[in-house]
Design a protein around this motif. Structure first.
Motif, PDB file in Angstrom:
ATOM      1  N   ASN A  67       2.800  -8.735  -1.101  1.00 21.59           N
ATOM      2  CA  ASN A  67       2.093  -9.696  -0.256  1.00 21.59           C
ATOM      3  C   ASN A  67       2.980 -10.879   0.121  1.00 21.59           C
ATOM      4  O   ASN A  67       2.528 -12.015   0.185  1.00 21.59           O
ATOM      5  N   ILE A  68       4.272 -10.574   0.399  1.00 20.05           N
ATOM      6  CA  ILE A  68       5.172 -11.639   0.857  1.00 20.05           C
ATOM      7  C   ILE A  68       5.940 -11.277   2.133  1.00 20.05           C
ATOM      8  O   ILE A  68       6.515 -12.162   2.758  1.00 20.05           O
ATOM      9  N   CYS A  69       5.954 -10.003   2.523  1.00 17.09           N
ATOM     10  CA  CYS A  69       6.706  -9.619   3.730  1.00 17.09           C
ATOM     11  C   CYS A  69       5.809  -8.999   4.798  1.00 17.09           C
ATOM     12  O   CYS A  69       5.511  -9.623   5.807  1.00 17.09           O
ATOM     13  N   ARG A  70       5.381  -7.762   4.582  1.00 16.05           N
ATOM     14  CA  ARG A  70       4.666  -7.023   5.627  1.00 16.05           C
ATOM     15  C   ARG A  70       3.234  -7.497   5.836  1.00 16.05           C
ATOM     16  O   ARG A  70       2.832  -7.761   6.970  1.00 16.05           O
ATOM     17  N   SER A  71       2.454  -7.559   4.765  1.00 13.40           N
ATOM     18  CA  SER A  71       1.040  -7.920   4.967  1.00 13.40           C
ATOM     19  C   SER A  71       0.855  -9.358   5.450  1.00 13.40           C
ATOM     20  O   SER A  71      -0.040  -9.601   6.269  1.00 13.40           O
ATOM     21  N   PRO A  72       1.681 -10.330   5.023  1.00  8.64           N
ATOM     22  CA  PRO A  72       1.533 -11.657   5.623  1.00  8.64           C
ATOM     23  C   PRO A  72       1.849 -11.654   7.124  1.00  8.64           C
ATOM     24  O   PRO A  72       1.205 -12.376   7.891  1.00  8.64           O
ATOM     25  N   LEU A  73       2.823 -10.857   7.530  1.00  6.64           N
ATOM     26  CA  LEU A  73       3.113 -10.751   8.965  1.00  6.64           C
ATOM     27  C   LEU A  73       1.919 -10.155   9.706  1.00  6.64           C
ATOM     28  O   LEU A  73       1.488 -10.690  10.730  1.00  6.64           O
ATOM     29  N   ALA A  74       1.371  -9.059   9.190  1.00 14.51           N
ATOM     30  CA  ALA A  74       0.226  -8.421   9.841  1.00 14.51           C
ATOM     31  C   ALA A  74      -0.975  -9.368   9.856  1.00 14.51           C
ATOM     32  O   ALA A  74      -1.682  -9.468  10.867  1.00 14.51           O
ATOM     33  N   HIS A  75      -1.197 -10.056   8.766  1.00 12.06           N
ATOM     34  CA  HIS A  75      -2.275 -11.053   8.660  1.00 12.06           C
ATOM     35  C   HIS A  75      -2.086 -12.126   9.731  1.00 12.06           C
ATOM     36  O   HIS A  75      -3.006 -12.420  10.507  1.00 12.06           O
ATOM     37  N   GLY A  76      -0.905 -12.703   9.790  1.00  8.29           N
ATOM     38  CA  GLY A  76      -0.633 -13.782  10.732  1.00  8.29           C
ATOM     39  C   GLY A  76      -0.683 -13.348  12.184  1.00  8.29           C
ATOM     40  O   GLY A  76      -1.266 -14.030  13.027  1.00  8.29           O
ATOM     41  N   VAL A  77      -0.088 -12.213  12.485  1.00 12.35           N
ATOM     42  CA  VAL A  77      -0.049 -11.730  13.866  1.00 12.35           C
ATOM     43  C   VAL A  77      -1.451 -11.378  14.345  1.00 12.35           C
ATOM     44  O   VAL A  77      -1.868 -11.787  15.435  1.00 12.35           O
ATOM     45  N   LEU A  78      -2.201 -10.637  13.525  1.00 12.53           N
ATOM     46  CA  LEU A  78      -3.550 -10.259  13.958  1.00 12.53           C
ATOM     47  C   LEU A  78      -4.440 -11.492  14.109  1.00 12.53           C
ATOM     48  O   LEU A  78      -5.187 -11.600  15.091  1.00 12.53           O
ATOM     49  N   ALA A  79      -4.346 -12.435  13.193  1.00  8.34           N
ATOM     50  CA  ALA A  79      -5.145 -13.667  13.298  1.00  8.34           C
ATOM     51  C   ALA A  79      -4.771 -14.441  14.566  1.00  8.34           C
ATOM     52  O   ALA A  79      -5.644 -14.928  15.286  1.00  8.34           O
ATOM     53  N   HIS A  80      -3.483 -14.516  14.848  1.00 10.26           N
ATOM     54  CA  HIS A  80      -2.995 -15.222  16.040  1.00 10.26           C
ATOM     55  C   HIS A  80      -3.518 -14.567  17.319  1.00 10.26           C
ATOM     56  O   HIS A  80      -4.030 -15.239  18.216  1.00 10.26           O
TER      57      HIS A  80
ATOM     58  N   LEU B 248      -0.510   1.889  10.159  1.00 13.42           N
ATOM     59  CA  LEU B 248      -0.010   2.745  11.245  1.00 13.42           C
ATOM     60  C   LEU B 248      -0.594   4.134  11.052  1.00 13.42           C
ATOM     61  O   LEU B 248      -0.450   4.721   9.980  1.00 13.42           O
ATOM     62  N   ALA B 249      -1.232   4.661  12.063  1.00 10.32           N
ATOM     63  CA  ALA B 249      -1.844   5.982  11.958  1.00 10.32           C
ATOM     64  C   ALA B 249      -0.798   7.080  11.784  1.00 10.32           C
ATOM     65  O   ALA B 249      -1.068   8.109  11.183  1.00 10.32           O
ATOM     66  N   ASP B 250       0.399   6.843  12.284  1.00 11.18           N
ATOM     67  CA  ASP B 250       1.422   7.893  12.291  1.00 11.18           C
ATOM     68  C   ASP B 250       2.654   7.554  11.465  1.00 11.18           C
ATOM     69  O   ASP B 250       3.760   7.972  11.791  1.00 11.18           O
ATOM     70  N   GLY B 251       2.483   6.789  10.400  1.00  8.41           N
ATOM     71  CA  GLY B 251       3.639   6.501   9.557  1.00  8.41           C
ATOM     72  C   GLY B 251       3.433   5.260   8.718  1.00  8.41           C
ATOM     73  O   GLY B 251       2.323   4.765   8.574  1.00  8.41           O
ATOM     74  N   ILE B 252       4.536   4.779   8.175  1.00  9.91           N
ATOM     75  CA  ILE B 252       4.489   3.614   7.307  1.00  9.91           C
ATOM     76  C   ILE B 252       5.207   2.437   7.966  1.00  9.91           C
ATOM     77  O   ILE B 252       6.030   2.626   8.860  1.00  9.91           O
TER      78      ILE B 252
ATOM     79  N   CYS C   8      -0.969  -4.469  16.016  1.00 14.54           N
ATOM     80  CA  CYS C   8      -2.056  -5.454  16.049  1.00 14.54           C
ATOM     81  C   CYS C   8      -2.691  -5.513  17.438  1.00 14.54           C
ATOM     82  O   CYS C   8      -3.919  -5.652  17.552  1.00 14.54           O
ATOM     83  N   GLN C   9      -1.885  -5.395  18.474  1.00 14.55           N
ATOM     84  CA  GLN C   9      -2.426  -5.336  19.839  1.00 14.55           C
ATOM     85  C   GLN C   9      -3.371  -4.130  19.975  1.00 14.55           C
ATOM     86  O   GLN C   9      -4.468  -4.243  20.524  1.00 14.55           O
ATOM     87  N   GLU C  10      -2.934  -2.976  19.463  1.00 15.28           N
ATOM     88  CA  GLU C  10      -3.756  -1.759  19.508  1.00 15.28           C
ATOM     89  C   GLU C  10      -5.034  -1.932  18.695  1.00 15.28           C
ATOM     90  O   GLU C  10      -6.110  -1.507  19.126  1.00 15.28           O
ATOM     91  N   LEU C  11      -4.907  -2.522  17.525  1.00 11.46           N
ATOM     92  CA  LEU C  11      -6.073  -2.729  16.661  1.00 11.46           C
ATOM     93  C   LEU C  11      -7.148  -3.547  17.365  1.00 11.46           C
ATOM     94  O   LEU C  11      -8.325  -3.211  17.306  1.00 11.46           O
ATOM     95  N   ILE C  12      -6.718  -4.606  18.004  1.00 12.38           N
ATOM     96  CA  ILE C  12      -7.687  -5.435  18.717  1.00 12.38           C
ATOM     97  C   ILE C  12      -8.390  -4.623  19.800  1.00 12.38           C
ATOM     98  O   ILE C  12      -9.617  -4.622  19.901  1.00 12.38           O
ATOM     99  N   ARG C  13      -7.611  -3.875  20.579  1.00 12.01           N
ATOM    100  CA  ARG C  13      -8.220  -3.038  21.629  1.00 12.01           C
ATOM    101  C   ARG C  13      -9.205  -2.042  21.019  1.00 12.01           C
ATOM    102  O   ARG C  13     -10.326  -1.884  21.493  1.00 12.01           O
ATOM    103  N   ASP C  14      -8.785  -1.363  19.941  1.00 15.51           N
ATOM    104  CA  ASP C  14      -9.630  -0.332  19.312  1.00 15.51           C
ATOM    105  C   ASP C  14     -10.885  -0.924  18.689  1.00 15.51           C
ATOM    106  O   ASP C  14     -11.981  -0.389  18.864  1.00 15.51           O
ATOM    107  N   LEU C  15     -10.746  -2.025  17.983  1.00 20.06           N
ATOM    108  CA  LEU C  15     -11.900  -2.596  17.276  1.00 20.06           C
ATOM    109  C   LEU C  15     -12.858  -3.303  18.219  1.00 20.06           C
ATOM    110  O   LEU C  15     -14.066  -3.318  17.957  1.00 20.06           O
ATOM    111  N   VAL C  16     -12.359  -3.869  19.304  1.00 22.35           N
ATOM    112  CA  VAL C  16     -13.240  -4.514  20.272  1.00 22.35           C
ATOM    113  C   VAL C  16     -14.102  -3.459  20.976  1.00 22.35           C
ATOM    114  O   VAL C  16     -15.267  -3.704  21.267  1.00 22.35           O
ATOM    115  N   LYS C  17     -13.525  -2.270  21.206  1.00 20.59           N
ATOM    116  CA  LYS C  17     -14.276  -1.174  21.848  1.00 20.59           C
ATOM    117  C   LYS C  17     -15.458  -0.739  21.007  1.00 20.59           C
ATOM    118  O   LYS C  17     -16.479  -0.334  21.537  1.00 20.59           O
ATOM    119  N   LYS C  18     -15.310  -0.787  19.676  1.00 23.70           N
ATOM    120  CA  LYS C  18     -16.374  -0.352  18.773  1.00 23.70           C
ATOM    121  C   LYS C  18     -17.444  -1.367  18.838  1.00 23.70           C
ATOM    122  O   LYS C  18     -18.470  -1.494  18.677  1.00 23.70           O
TER     123      LYS C  18
END
Length: 146
Positions: free
Chosen positions: A10-23, A110-114, A136-146
């Motif tokens: 919880n110091i490299c990848r997930s903080p980036l994903a957290h920050g980018v998606l929140a932004h 990532l649906a197709d890898g790590i 994160c761009q894809e996630l927003i598109r996918d989750l907003v559609k639901k």
């Protein structure tokens, strides 16, 4: 919508994903709760890796105030989606699932890898950021559609 990003420390990848998606969510007026955690407890209470902070800042995303936390089973109650960065995180999080409902909340980020862990390779922070930002761009598109 409540989303938890999970990696190892919880110091490299997930903080980036957290920050980018929140932004990105904030820019689109989405009132989502985004957080992150690690399956290892070595860095609990520490801020993100300085290299993650630097690459995020480069793109106008401030993750400097985040603090590492350890994944606990109660997170299944708190979050709608739990997105993990690699197979080990997936296994570790699923091992704490109490019900089928808990298990269904866990997905690979990532649906197709790590998402590779850039911790030991200085040159991987930029590509990892780009990978995370695109997803994160894809996630927003996918989750907003639901």
């Amino acid at each position: 919508m409540k989303i938890l990003m999970v990696c190892l420390g919880n110091i490299c990848r997930s903080p980036l994903a957290h920050g980018v998606l929140a932004h990105l969510a904030e820019k689109q007026g989405l009132h989502w709760e985004i957080d992150s955690a690690g399956t290892g407890d070595w860095h609990v209470g520490q801020g993100p890796d300085r290299r993650s902070v630097a690459v995020a800042n480069k793109y106008g995303v401030d993750i400097s105030q985040q603090r590492a936390q350890f994944f606990i089973p109660e997170f299944f109650d708190r979050y709608d989606h739990i997105l993990v960065m690699d197979e080990n995180n997936y296994r570790d999080v699923l091992a704490q699932a109490r019900t089928e409902k808990d298990r269904k909340k866990v997905q690979m980020f990532l649906a197709d890898g790590i998402v590779p862990d850039p911790y030991f390779d200085e040159n991987q922070f930029e590509p990892v950021y780009q990978m995370i930002e695109a997803r994160c761009q894809e996630l927003i598109r996918d989750l907003v559609k639901k």
